[in-house]
Scaffold this motif. Structure first.
Motif, PDB file in Angstrom:
ATOM      1  N   VAL A 224       0.699  -1.379  -0.064  1.00 37.63           N
ATOM      2  CA  VAL A 224      -0.204   0.031   0.138  1.00 37.63           C
ATOM      3  C   VAL A 224       0.562   1.235   0.002  1.00 37.63           C
ATOM      4  O   VAL A 224       1.716   1.104   0.283  1.00 37.63           O
ATOM      5  N   LYS A 225       0.318   1.750  -0.360  1.00 38.63           N
ATOM      6  CA  LYS A 225       1.273   3.571  -0.219  1.00 38.63           C
ATOM      7  C   LYS A 225       0.983   4.153   1.269  1.00 38.63           C
ATOM      8  O   LYS A 225      -0.327   4.226   1.424  1.00 38.63           O
ATOM      9  N   PRO A 226       2.105   4.880   1.473  1.00 36.94           N
ATOM     10  CA  PRO A 226       1.897   5.778   2.874  1.00 36.94           C
ATOM     11  C   PRO A 226      -0.034   6.069   2.859  1.00 36.94           C
ATOM     12  O   PRO A 226      -0.044   7.342   1.979  1.00 36.94           O
ATOM     13  N   GLY A 227      -0.254   6.235   3.799  1.00 32.70           N
ATOM     14  CA  GLY A 227      -1.363   7.105   4.113  1.00 32.70           C
ATOM     15  C   GLY A 227      -2.923   6.086   3.882  1.00 32.70           C
ATOM     16  O   GLY A 227      -3.928   6.020   4.073  1.00 32.70           O
ATOM     17  N   GLU A 228      -2.488   5.063   3.170  1.00 32.53           N
ATOM     18  CA  GLU A 228      -3.796   4.347   2.630  1.00 32.53           C
ATOM     19  C   GLU A 228      -4.385   3.280   3.753  1.00 32.53           C
ATOM     20  O   GLU A 228      -3.405   2.261   4.480  1.00 32.53           O
ATOM     21  N   VAL A 229      -5.244   3.037   3.675  1.00 29.23           N
ATOM     22  CA  VAL A 229      -5.601   1.464   4.392  1.00 29.23           C
ATOM     23  C   VAL A 229      -5.788   0.826   3.912  1.00 29.23           C
ATOM     24  O   VAL A 229      -7.160   0.816   2.841  1.00 29.23           O
ATOM     25  N   VAL A 230      -5.897  -0.612   4.389  1.00 32.71           N
ATOM     26  CA  VAL A 230      -5.947  -1.446   3.705  1.00 32.71           C
ATOM     27  C   VAL A 230      -7.283  -2.393   4.230  1.00 32.71           C
ATOM     28  O   VAL A 230      -7.193  -2.870   5.262  1.00 32.71           O
ATOM     29  N   TYR A 231      -8.407  -3.521   3.918  1.00 34.21           N
ATOM     30  CA  TYR A 231      -8.960  -4.227   4.008  1.00 34.21           C
ATOM     31  C   TYR A 231      -9.184  -5.494   3.973  1.00 34.21           C
ATOM     32  O   TYR A 231      -9.577  -5.726   2.712  1.00 34.21           O
ATOM     33  N   LEU A 232      -8.878  -6.624   4.419  1.00 32.65           N
ATOM     34  CA  LEU A 232      -8.667  -7.610   3.753  1.00 32.65           C
ATOM     35  C   LEU A 232      -9.568  -8.931   4.578  1.00 32.65           C
ATOM     36  O   LEU A 232      -9.770  -8.535   5.777  1.00 32.65           O
ATOM     37  N   VAL A 233     -10.669  -9.337   3.685  1.00 25.27           N
ATOM     38  CA  VAL A 233     -12.020 -10.156   4.321  1.00 25.27           C
ATOM     39  C   VAL A 233     -11.287 -11.363   3.889  1.00 25.27           C
ATOM     40  O   VAL A 233     -10.834 -11.766   3.813  1.00 25.27           O
ATOM     41  N   ASP A 234     -12.070 -12.114   5.388  1.00 24.38           N
ATOM     42  CA  ASP A 234     -11.847 -12.765   6.103  1.00 24.38           C
ATOM     43  C   ASP A 234     -12.989 -13.884   5.642  1.00 24.38           C
ATOM     44  O   ASP A 234     -14.019 -13.407   5.883  1.00 24.38           O
ATOM     45  N   ASN A 235     -13.017 -15.157   4.983  1.00 23.89           N
ATOM     46  CA  ASN A 235     -13.995 -16.488   4.728  1.00 23.89           C
ATOM     47  C   ASN A 235     -15.181 -15.562   3.784  1.00 23.89           C
ATOM     48  O   ASN A 235     -15.799 -15.347   3.924  1.00 23.89           O
ATOM     49  N   ASP A 236     -14.086 -14.936   3.116  1.00 28.76           N
ATOM     50  CA  ASP A 236     -14.877 -14.248   1.844  1.00 28.76           C
ATOM     51  C   ASP A 236     -15.215 -15.304   0.304  1.00 28.76           C
ATOM     52  O   ASP A 236     -15.973 -14.734  -0.536  1.00 28.76           O
ATOM     53  N   LEU A 237     -15.698 -16.313   0.407  1.00 28.15           N
ATOM     54  CA  LEU A 237     -16.252 -17.482  -0.145  1.00 28.15           C
ATOM     55  C   LEU A 237     -17.882 -17.075  -0.510  1.00 28.15           C
ATOM     56  O   LEU A 237     -18.078 -16.627   0.662  1.00 28.15           O
ATOM     57  N   PRO A 238     -17.801 -17.341  -1.689  1.00 37.03           N
ATOM     58  CA  PRO A 238     -19.895 -17.377  -2.622  1.00 37.03           C
ATOM     59  C   PRO A 238     -20.930 -18.053  -0.867  1.00 37.03           C
ATOM     60  O   PRO A 238     -20.166 -19.607  -0.820  1.00 37.03           O
ATOM     61  N   PRO A 239     -21.331 -18.205  -0.608  1.00 32.02           N
ATOM     62  CA  PRO A 239     -22.555 -19.225   0.327  1.00 32.02           C
ATOM     63  C   PRO A 239     -23.014 -20.737  -0.518  1.00 32.02           C
ATOM     64  O   PRO A 239     -22.611 -21.192  -0.129  1.00 32.02           O
ATOM     65  N   GLU A 240     -22.165 -21.181  -1.494  1.00 30.17           N
ATOM     66  CA  GLU A 240     -22.656 -21.937  -2.030  1.00 30.17           C
ATOM     67  C   GLU A 240     -20.652 -22.773  -1.904  1.00 30.17           C
ATOM     68  O   GLU A 240     -21.022 -24.221  -2.197  1.00 30.17           O
ATOM     69  N   ARG A 241     -20.381 -21.856  -2.412  1.00 33.53           N
ATOM     70  CA  ARG A 241     -18.951 -22.643  -1.897  1.00 33.53           C
ATOM     71  C   ARG A 241     -18.425 -22.761  -0.608  1.00 33.53           C
ATOM     72  O   ARG A 241     -17.529 -23.574  -0.189  1.00 33.53           O
ATOM     73  N   GLU A 242     -19.052 -22.260   0.365  1.00 35.60           N
ATOM     74  CA  GLU A 242     -19.180 -22.588   1.688  1.00 35.60           C
ATOM     75  C   GLU A 242     -19.464 -24.083   2.343  1.00 35.60           C
ATOM     76  O   GLU A 242     -20.249 -24.460   2.394  1.00 35.60           O
ATOM     77  N   PRO A 243     -18.883 -24.817   3.127  1.00 36.77           N
ATOM     78  CA  PRO A 243     -18.967 -25.310   3.549  1.00 36.77           C
ATOM     79  C   PRO A 243     -20.405 -25.447   4.723  1.00 36.77           C
ATOM     80  O   PRO A 243     -21.077 -24.864   5.595  1.00 36.77           O
ATOM     81  N   GLN A 244     -21.363 -26.412   4.840  1.00 36.06           N
ATOM     82  CA  GLN A 244     -22.870 -26.610   4.708  1.00 36.06           C
ATOM     83  C   GLN A 244     -22.707 -27.185   6.428  1.00 36.06           C
ATOM     84  O   GLN A 244     -23.709 -26.107   7.075  1.00 36.06           O
ATOM     85  N   GLU A 245     -22.133 -28.384   6.728  1.00 40.35           N
ATOM     86  CA  GLU A 245     -21.940 -28.891   7.667  1.00 40.35           C
ATOM     87  C   GLU A 245     -20.363 -29.195   8.083  1.00 40.35           C
ATOM     88  O   GLU A 245     -20.062 -29.791   7.725  1.00 40.35           O
ATOM     89  N   GLN A 246     -20.782 -28.778   9.535  1.00 40.79           N
ATOM     90  CA  GLN A 246     -19.188 -28.708  10.392  1.00 40.79           C
ATOM     91  C   GLN A 246     -19.337 -29.423  11.396  1.00 40.79           C
ATOM     92  O   GLN A 246     -20.331 -29.115  12.323  1.00 40.79           O
ATOM     93  N   SER A 247     -18.633 -30.058  11.800  1.00 38.30           N
ATOM     94  CA  SER A 247     -18.339 -31.017  12.798  1.00 38.30           C
ATOM     95  C   SER A 247     -17.852 -30.433  13.793  1.00 38.30           C
ATOM     96  O   SER A 247     -17.080 -29.765  14.167  1.00 38.30           O
ATOM     97  N   PRO A 248     -18.597 -30.716  14.931  1.00 33.14           N
ATOM     98  CA  PRO A 248     -17.944 -30.195  16.182  1.00 33.14           C
ATOM     99  C   PRO A 248     -16.342 -30.572  16.861  1.00 33.14           C
ATOM    100  O   PRO A 248     -16.272 -31.391  16.543  1.00 33.14           O
ATOM    101  N   VAL A 249     -15.855 -28.989  17.019  1.00 33.39           N
ATOM    102  CA  VAL A 249     -14.623 -29.754  17.595  1.00 33.39           C
ATOM    103  C   VAL A 249     -14.395 -30.701  18.851  1.00 33.39           C
ATOM    104  O   VAL A 249     -15.431 -30.018  20.225  1.00 33.39           O
ATOM    105  N   SER A 250     -13.930 -31.542  19.088  1.00 30.88           N
ATOM    106  CA  SER A 250     -13.457 -32.769  20.110  1.00 30.88           C
ATOM    107  C   SER A 250     -12.447 -32.102  21.008  1.00 30.88           C
ATOM    108  O   SER A 250     -11.271 -32.270  19.656  1.00 30.88           O
ATOM    109  N   ASP A 251     -12.477 -32.860  22.043  1.00 24.11           N
ATOM    110  CA  ASP A 251     -10.971 -31.935  22.735  1.00 24.11           C
ATOM    111  C   ASP A 251     -10.803 -33.342  23.424  1.00 24.11           C
ATOM    112  O   ASP A 251      -9.425 -33.924  23.587  1.00 24.11           O
ATOM    113  N   GLN A 252     -11.514 -34.518  22.926  1.00 22.80           N
ATOM    114  CA  GLN A 252     -11.044 -36.287  22.721  1.00 22.80           C
ATOM    115  C   GLN A 252     -10.543 -36.611  21.511  1.00 22.80           C
ATOM    116  O   GLN A 252     -10.947 -36.316  20.175  1.00 22.80           O
ATOM    117  N   VAL A 253      -9.440 -37.947  21.348  1.00 21.51           N
ATOM    118  CA  VAL A 253      -8.234 -38.222  20.082  1.00 21.51           C
ATOM    119  C   VAL A 253      -9.040 -39.546  20.249  1.00 21.51           C
ATOM    120  O   VAL A 253      -9.850 -39.836  20.481  1.00 21.51           O
TER     121      VAL A 253
END
Length: 175
Positions: free
Chosen positions: A91-120
């Protein structure tokens, strides 16, 4: 069949007279055929090879022209600035940059995510057999992904290498 009359082959063959000159000429024709047929086959093969090599040379010339055009683009300061801003997030000096995380379109987002387990949990398959199968399949592969040298593609990939955008396992690459 009533109109057909029999042909006397003996009479026809008896009318043919072979002289010594005719036998020599016939022998020369057969000898010429034996000599010229492989030569003609070699000529045709060489013409095909020449055509293939000319096509390869033309392809190489096209690639050289593309690379020269790309080199010329990199001589332009505006292009260099644009590439640095897009690829390296400069960026040039004085500019502000915004980076967007998880900017996937809705059709490419995972539908079901399993919960994180604390057991192996134990794996259902033997890791050693998977490793051996993976190595042997990689060694026996008939095709290889083409290597790309030089400047990377203009559009960055949306997914990390080795992951499937429809995979719901949490992003871990599959063997």
């Amino acid at each position: 069949m009533a109109g057909r009359r029999p042909v006397d082959v003996r009479g026809w063959l008896g009318g043919i007279r072979l002289s010594g000159f005719m036998v020599i000429m016939l022998g020369l024709v057969v000898l010429a055929a034996f000599v010229l047929v492989p030569t003609i086959g070699t000529y045709v093969d060489q013409r095909q090879q020449i055509a293939a090599l000319e096509a390869a040379v033309q392809l190489s010339r096209d690639e050289v022209a593309d690379l020269e055009a790309q080199r010329d683009r990199w001589q332009d300061p505006a292009y260099i600035t644009t590439q640095a801003r897009e690829r390296l997030y400069y960026v040039k000096p004085g500019e502000v940059v915004y980076l967007v995380d998880n900017d996937l379109p809705p059709e490419r987002e995972p539908q079901e995510q399993s919960p994180v387990s604390d057991q192996v949990e134990a794996a259902q398959t033997d890791w050693m057999s998977q490793l051996v199968r993976s190595v042997t399949e990689a060694g026996l592969a008939q095709t290889v992904a083409p290597l790309e040298f030089g400047v990377p593609a203009d559009t960055p990939s949306d997914t990390p290498t080795g992951t499937d955008p429809t995979d719901t396992s949490g992003g871990a690459p599959t063997p």
